[in-house]
Motif scaffolding. Structure first.
Motif, PDB file in Angstrom:
ATOM      1  N   GLN A   1      -1.792   9.109   1.317  1.00 53.13           N
ATOM      2  CA  GLN A   1      -2.125   7.779   1.814  1.00 53.13           C
ATOM      3  C   GLN A   1      -2.573   7.849   3.268  1.00 53.13           C
ATOM      4  O   GLN A   1      -2.228   8.776   3.994  1.00 53.13           O
TER       5      GLN A   1
ATOM      6  N   VAL B   1      -4.665   6.619  -1.504  1.00 48.47           N
ATOM      7  CA  VAL B   1      -4.544   5.194  -1.202  1.00 48.47           C
ATOM      8  C   VAL B   1      -4.837   5.006   0.284  1.00 48.47           C
ATOM      9  O   VAL B   1      -4.274   5.712   1.126  1.00 48.47           O
TER      10      VAL B   1
ATOM     11  N   SER C   1       1.268   4.161  -3.081  1.00 46.18           N
ATOM     12  CA  SER C   1       1.129   5.588  -2.838  1.00 46.18           C
ATOM     13  C   SER C   1       2.359   6.354  -3.298  1.00 46.18           C
ATOM     14  O   SER C   1       2.253   7.414  -3.934  1.00 46.18           O
TER      15      SER C   1
ATOM     16  N   GLY D   1       0.811  -1.219   0.000  1.00 44.68           N
ATOM     17  CA  GLY D   1       0.000   0.000   0.000  1.00 44.68           C
ATOM     18  C   GLY D   1       0.837   1.258   0.000  1.00 44.68           C
ATOM     19  O   GLY D   1       0.596   2.192  -0.776  1.00 44.68           O
ATOM     20  N   GLN D   2       1.848   1.292   0.867  1.00 42.46           N
ATOM     21  CA  GLN D   2       2.716   2.460   0.934  1.00 42.46           C
ATOM     22  C   GLN D   2       3.512   2.644  -0.350  1.00 42.46           C
ATOM     23  O   GLN D   2       3.737   3.772  -0.801  1.00 42.46           O
TER      24      GLN D   2
ATOM     25  N   THR E   1      -5.172   1.973   3.377  1.00 42.96           N
ATOM     26  CA  THR E   1      -5.021   0.571   3.782  1.00 42.96           C
ATOM     27  C   THR E   1      -5.829   0.339   5.051  1.00 42.96           C
ATOM     28  O   THR E   1      -5.897   1.203   5.922  1.00 42.96           O
TER      29      THR E   1
END
Length: 249
Positions: free
Chosen positions: A139, A173, A132, A128-129, A175
């Motif tokens: 994020q 984004v 982004s 996820g990071q 998470t």
């Protein structure tokens, strides 16, 4: 708005994981597989936003072997509108996954990307990071609450010190953390409906992404079994064991 959700096929969390005899990985043959629990939360959040009239389309994306189509069908049974599988038999590491997801995002142009914070198999908590960073989008990791307001979203994050509330601009984004929601039970009628929803299969080469691994796994082994506790007669014996056996003082 359009939302893109990523889902991963992992060993069922209720199955006991066994390490291969040669130490090259864990046994997956004839093992029950399921959608990663954090990905289920991501799909559930997107579906709830669609039910609230905020989202118009949900696109579920997965990277992996052909059997990942079953995971995408589960996501569609939960409420996703269509699925995209980037099919590969290679062991794709988080950076490769992030590059593939970015390529799909460039095609689909969603306004929000929802991903599980981590997968329960490799526990990397990186994709996820990385997505982004590759996109240059805001994020919110470890998200336990989200409310979309036009071109921004109010989010609550789980951090070491408690909760952090932020407002992020869209596209972004996100998470998911455990407290975000509880995924719904997938009913048989919805499973049947999901079979008729569109599912596109692509190859990494078609997206122009190099998924060559940057890391090499040297060996996989089970953790040592925990030894039984012992009783000590007095403080002196306790200190002696901590010093001579445990070697912590």
């Amino acid at each position: 708005m359009k939302v893109l959700v990523t889902v991963k096929r992992v060993i069922d969390p209720y199955v006991k994981v066994r390490v291969k005899s040669d130490g090259t990985g864990v046994e997956t043959a004839n093992v029950k597989m399921a959608m990663n629990p954090f990905c289920e939360i991501a799909v559930e959040q997107a579906v709830r936003m669609k039910e609230a009239g905020i989202v118009t389309e949900i696109v579920a994306v997965s990277v992996g072997v052909q059997q990942c189509q079953e995971t995408l069908r589960t996501a569609m049974a939960m409420g996703a509108d269509r699925g995209i599988l980037v099919e590969t038999t290679a062991d794709v590491q988080p950076l490769g996954v992030a590059k593939l997801v970015k390529a799909i995002i460039d095609r689909e142009q969603p306004k929000l990307v929802i991903m599980g914070k981590q997968a329960i198999d490799d526990d990397s908590n990186q994709a996820g990071q990385m997505v982004s960073a590759l996109l240059g989008w805001p994020q919110s990791a470890f998200t336990s609450a989200i409310a979309v307001n036009g071109d921004s979203a109010d989010v609550t994050r789980e951090i070491d010190g408690g909760l952090e509330k932020l407002t992020i601009r869209l596209p972004a984004v996100v998470t998911t953390d455990l407290r975000l929601n509880e995924p719904r039970y997938v009913t048989l009628p919805n499973i049947m409906k999901a079979k008729k929803k569109p599912l596109e299969v692509l190859k990494p080469e078609a997206l122009g992404v190099d998924i060559a691994p940057r890391l090499k796994t040297l060996k996989v082994e089970e953790p040592p079994k925990r030894s039984a506790g012992v009783k000590v007669a007095d403080v002196a014996e306790l200190v002696a064991k901590l010093k001579n056996e445990a070697r912590v003082i």
